[in-house]
Design a protein around this motif. Structure first.
Motif, PDB file in Angstrom:
ATOM      1  N   THR A   2       1.061  -1.034   0.489  1.00 24.55           N
ATOM      2  CA  THR A   2      -0.103  -0.279   0.052  1.00 24.55           C
ATOM      3  C   THR A   2       1.024   1.512  -0.092  1.00 24.55           C
ATOM      4  OG1 THR A   2      -0.176  -0.097   2.296  1.00 24.55           O
ATOM      5  CG2 THR A   2      -1.407  -1.105   1.453  1.00 24.55           C
ATOM      6  N   SER A   3       0.192   2.504  -0.454  1.00 31.01           N
ATOM      7  CA  SER A   3       1.231   3.287  -0.726  1.00 31.01           C
ATOM      8  C   SER A   3       1.598   3.467   1.035  1.00 31.01           C
ATOM      9  CB  SER A   3      -0.081   4.453  -0.860  1.00 31.01           C
ATOM     10  OG  SER A   3      -0.346   4.839   0.230  1.00 31.01           O
ATOM     11  N   HIS A   4       0.684   3.770   2.314  1.00 25.88           N
ATOM     12  CA  HIS A   4       1.383   4.031   3.042  1.00 25.88           C
ATOM     13  C   HIS A   4       2.170   3.157   4.047  1.00 25.88           C
ATOM     14  CE1 HIS A   4       0.650   5.056   7.841  1.00 25.88           C
ATOM     15  NE2 HIS A   4       0.435   3.403   7.220  1.00 25.88           N
ATOM     16  N   ASP A   5       2.417   1.559   3.456  1.00 25.53           N
ATOM     17  CA  ASP A   5       3.442   1.367   3.434  1.00 25.53           C
ATOM     18  C   ASP A   5       4.494   1.372   3.536  1.00 25.53           C
ATOM     19  OD1 ASP A   5       1.908  -0.675   5.200  1.00 25.53           O
ATOM     20  OD2 ASP A   5       1.284  -2.067   2.896  1.00 25.53           O
ATOM     21  N   TYR A   6       4.292   1.626   2.032  1.00 27.35           N
ATOM     22  CA  TYR A   6       5.383   2.380   1.218  1.00 27.35           C
ATOM     23  C   TYR A   6       6.083   3.889   1.722  1.00 27.35           C
ATOM     24  CZ  TYR A   6       8.018   3.714  -3.022  1.00 27.35           C
ATOM     25  OH  TYR A   6       9.305   3.969  -4.296  1.00 27.35           O
ATOM     26  N   SER A   7       5.188   4.761   2.127  1.00 24.79           N
ATOM     27  CA  SER A   7       5.919   5.980   2.782  1.00 24.79           C
ATOM     28  C   SER A   7       6.288   5.204   3.832  1.00 24.79           C
ATOM     29  CB  SER A   7       4.197   7.160   3.209  1.00 24.79           C
ATOM     30  OG  SER A   7       3.989   7.545   2.032  1.00 24.79           O
ATOM     31  N   ARG A   8       6.085   4.357   5.191  1.00 23.13           N
ATOM     32  CA  ARG A   8       6.682   3.905   5.899  1.00 23.13           C
ATOM     33  C   ARG A   8       8.445   3.309   5.569  1.00 23.13           C
ATOM     34  NH1 ARG A   8       3.240   0.187   9.869  1.00 23.13           N
ATOM     35  NH2 ARG A   8       2.886  -0.576   8.093  1.00 23.13           N
ATOM     36  N   MET A  14      14.840   6.817   4.104  1.00 25.08           N
ATOM     37  CA  MET A  14      15.948   8.728   4.852  1.00 25.08           C
ATOM     38  C   MET A  14      16.085   8.456   6.179  1.00 25.08           C
ATOM     39  SD  MET A  14      15.729  11.584   3.271  1.00 25.08           S
ATOM     40  CE  MET A  14      16.439  12.607   4.383  1.00 25.08           C
ATOM     41  N   ALA A  15      15.371   7.961   7.340  1.00 22.31           N
ATOM     42  CA  ALA A  15      15.572   8.142   8.211  1.00 22.31           C
ATOM     43  C   ALA A  15      17.652   7.375   8.803  1.00 22.31           C
ATOM     44  CB  ALA A  15      14.863   8.024  10.088  1.00 22.31           C
ATOM     45  N   LEU A  16      17.329   5.773   7.835  1.00 24.98           N
ATOM     46  CA  LEU A  16      18.754   4.773   8.119  1.00 24.98           C
ATOM     47  C   LEU A  16      19.647   6.305   6.940  1.00 24.98           C
ATOM     48  CD1 LEU A  16      20.171   3.091   8.574  1.00 24.98           C
ATOM     49  CD2 LEU A  16      19.186   1.695   6.778  1.00 24.98           C
ATOM     50  N   GLY A  17      19.089   7.411   5.800  1.00 25.10           N
ATOM     51  CA  GLY A  17      20.746   7.184   5.163  1.00 25.10           C
ATOM     52  C   GLY A  17      20.945   8.555   6.133  1.00 25.10           C
ATOM     53  N   PRO A 242      12.027  12.791  -2.532  1.00 29.73           N
ATOM     54  CA  PRO A 242      10.185  13.217  -3.347  1.00 29.73           C
ATOM     55  C   PRO A 242       8.546  12.761  -2.393  1.00 29.73           C
ATOM     56  CG  PRO A 242      11.839  12.711  -5.360  1.00 29.73           C
ATOM     57  CD  PRO A 242      12.233  12.585  -3.637  1.00 29.73           C
ATOM     58  N   LYS A 243       9.621  11.615  -2.059  1.00 32.20           N
ATOM     59  CA  LYS A 243       8.095  10.550  -1.090  1.00 32.20           C
ATOM     60  C   LYS A 243       7.611  11.170   0.463  1.00 32.20           C
ATOM     61  CE  LYS A 243      10.052   6.842  -3.802  1.00 32.20           C
ATOM     62  NZ  LYS A 243      10.601   5.399  -4.323  1.00 32.20           N
ATOM     63  N   VAL A 248       8.271  16.053   7.731  1.00 31.74           N
ATOM     64  CA  VAL A 248       8.690  14.572   7.850  1.00 31.74           C
ATOM     65  C   VAL A 248      10.387  15.191   7.318  1.00 31.74           C
ATOM     66  CG1 VAL A 248       8.515  12.459   7.268  1.00 31.74           C
ATOM     67  CG2 VAL A 248       7.040  13.596   7.696  1.00 31.74           C
ATOM     68  N   LEU A 249      10.657  15.141   6.407  1.00 34.47           N
ATOM     69  CA  LEU A 249      11.584  15.598   5.677  1.00 34.47           C
ATOM     70  C   LEU A 249      13.300  15.803   6.662  1.00 34.47           C
ATOM     71  CD1 LEU A 249      13.514  13.682   3.185  1.00 34.47           C
ATOM     72  CD2 LEU A 249      12.705  15.443   1.770  1.00 34.47           C
TER      73      LEU A 249
END
Length: 307
Positions: A2-8, A14-17, A242-243, A248-249
């Motif tokens: 799902t889009s929600h899963d993809y966002s997570r 991003m956090a790991l990076g 971009p996601k 949040v970013l």
């Protein structure tokens, strides 16, 4: 998925990076080569690592920029070489945490460029963020300023100079991206690495620095520095930017300067008092407001904070 899963998943990546990139300055202190030489190896090794990306058929078809784009890349590479020249010295003079925090002040350099050159309006977030960041920096530095030696004070100047040079790099590199036509972003990054490495190698020789890595520890640290700060930071994280919403970013990207203080404390014994921690919190809050000022695109806010 799902889009929600993809966002997570994007958020986790991003956090790991951001966590990995926060270790970048640590490698500069660990190696025995000079500060300019370590910058050269970061860019030179990254150029080699990026060849794997350039070998892909889709990228291979568009790797040669036009003369105008190449000129913009050359300008960006010069700014980035100066940026690393100053940042690495700031790391050695004032420490991992403070040098990284000072470099993140480049969000305000870009805001000034937007206001005075492009006629953009920063809005209340920018002015509030700038005020908080400056006040926070004052709290970090003012209590002990009289006791700081000349080397430390020069390191502060180098850190602020890093912010200016990195801002110049972003302006030129974004201009190249805007005119790249069929040239891939991976190819632009590779050219930028090659050009920056060439400038930094010349600067290393002119400065008479030790540039040859000594043993496995040096090579391991330099390879990790190139992979984490340049290849992973600019390619993998760049695909996630971009996601995610800009707010949040921005919070994710604040992990870089925040965790740099954690590594500084754990690995090099740097400690902040209560006033210093308050100053750090205010500076980070100000930088966050600078990152998400106005109606900026998430990817613009993200690339501002990748050093």
């Amino acid at each position: 998925m799902t889009s929600h899963d993809y966002s997570r998943g994007s958020l986790a990546a991003m956090a790991l990076g951001a966590v990995l990139i926060s270790t970048s300055a640590v490698f500069v202190k660990w190696v025995s080569v000079g500060p300019t030489a370590s910058a050269f190896w970061r860019m030179g090794l990254a150029a080699v690592l990026l060849l794997a990306w350039l070998a892909r058929p889709k990228v291979r078809a568009g790797w040669k920029p036009s003369p105008r784009v190449f000129g913009l890349l050359a300008i960006a590479a010069l700014f980035f070489a100066v940026d690393l020249w100053m940042w690495h010295r700031s790391i050695l003079y004032v420490g991992v945490g403070l040098a990284t925090l000072l470099g993140n002040f480049q969000v305000f350099v870009l805001a000034a460029y937007g206001a005075f050159v492009l006629g953009e309006r920063g809005g209340w977030r920018l002015w509030a963020g700038l005020s908080m960041a400056v006040l926070g920096l004052a709290l970090l530095l003012a209590p002990g300023w009289e006791s700081f030696d000349a080397r430390f004070r020069i390191g502060i100047a180098f850190g602020l100079g890093t912010a200016v040079a990195y801002g110049g790099f972003l302006i030129a590199f974004r201009a190249a991206q805007g005119q790249r036509a069929q040239v891939s972003n991976e190819a632009l990054l590779w050219w930028m690495c090659v050009l920056s490495a060439s400038v930094l190698l010349a600067m290393t020789w002119l400065g008479g620095e030790a540039w040859r890595p000594q043993g496995l520890r040096d090579w391991s640290a330099l390879l990790a520095y190139a992979l984490i700060a340049q290849v992973f930071g600019w390619l993998v994280i760049g695909r996630v930017m971009p996601k995610l919403p800009a707010g949040v970013l921005g919070l994710c990207l604040l992990l870089q300067p925040l965790l740099s203080y954690v590594w500084d404390a754990l690995l090099f014994g740097t400690r902040l008092g209560l006033v210093g921690m308050l100053g750090l919190a205010l500076s980070l809050a100000g930088i966050f407001l600078g990152l998400v000022r106005g109606q900026r695109k998430p990817q613009d806010a993200a690339v501002d904070a990748l050093a």
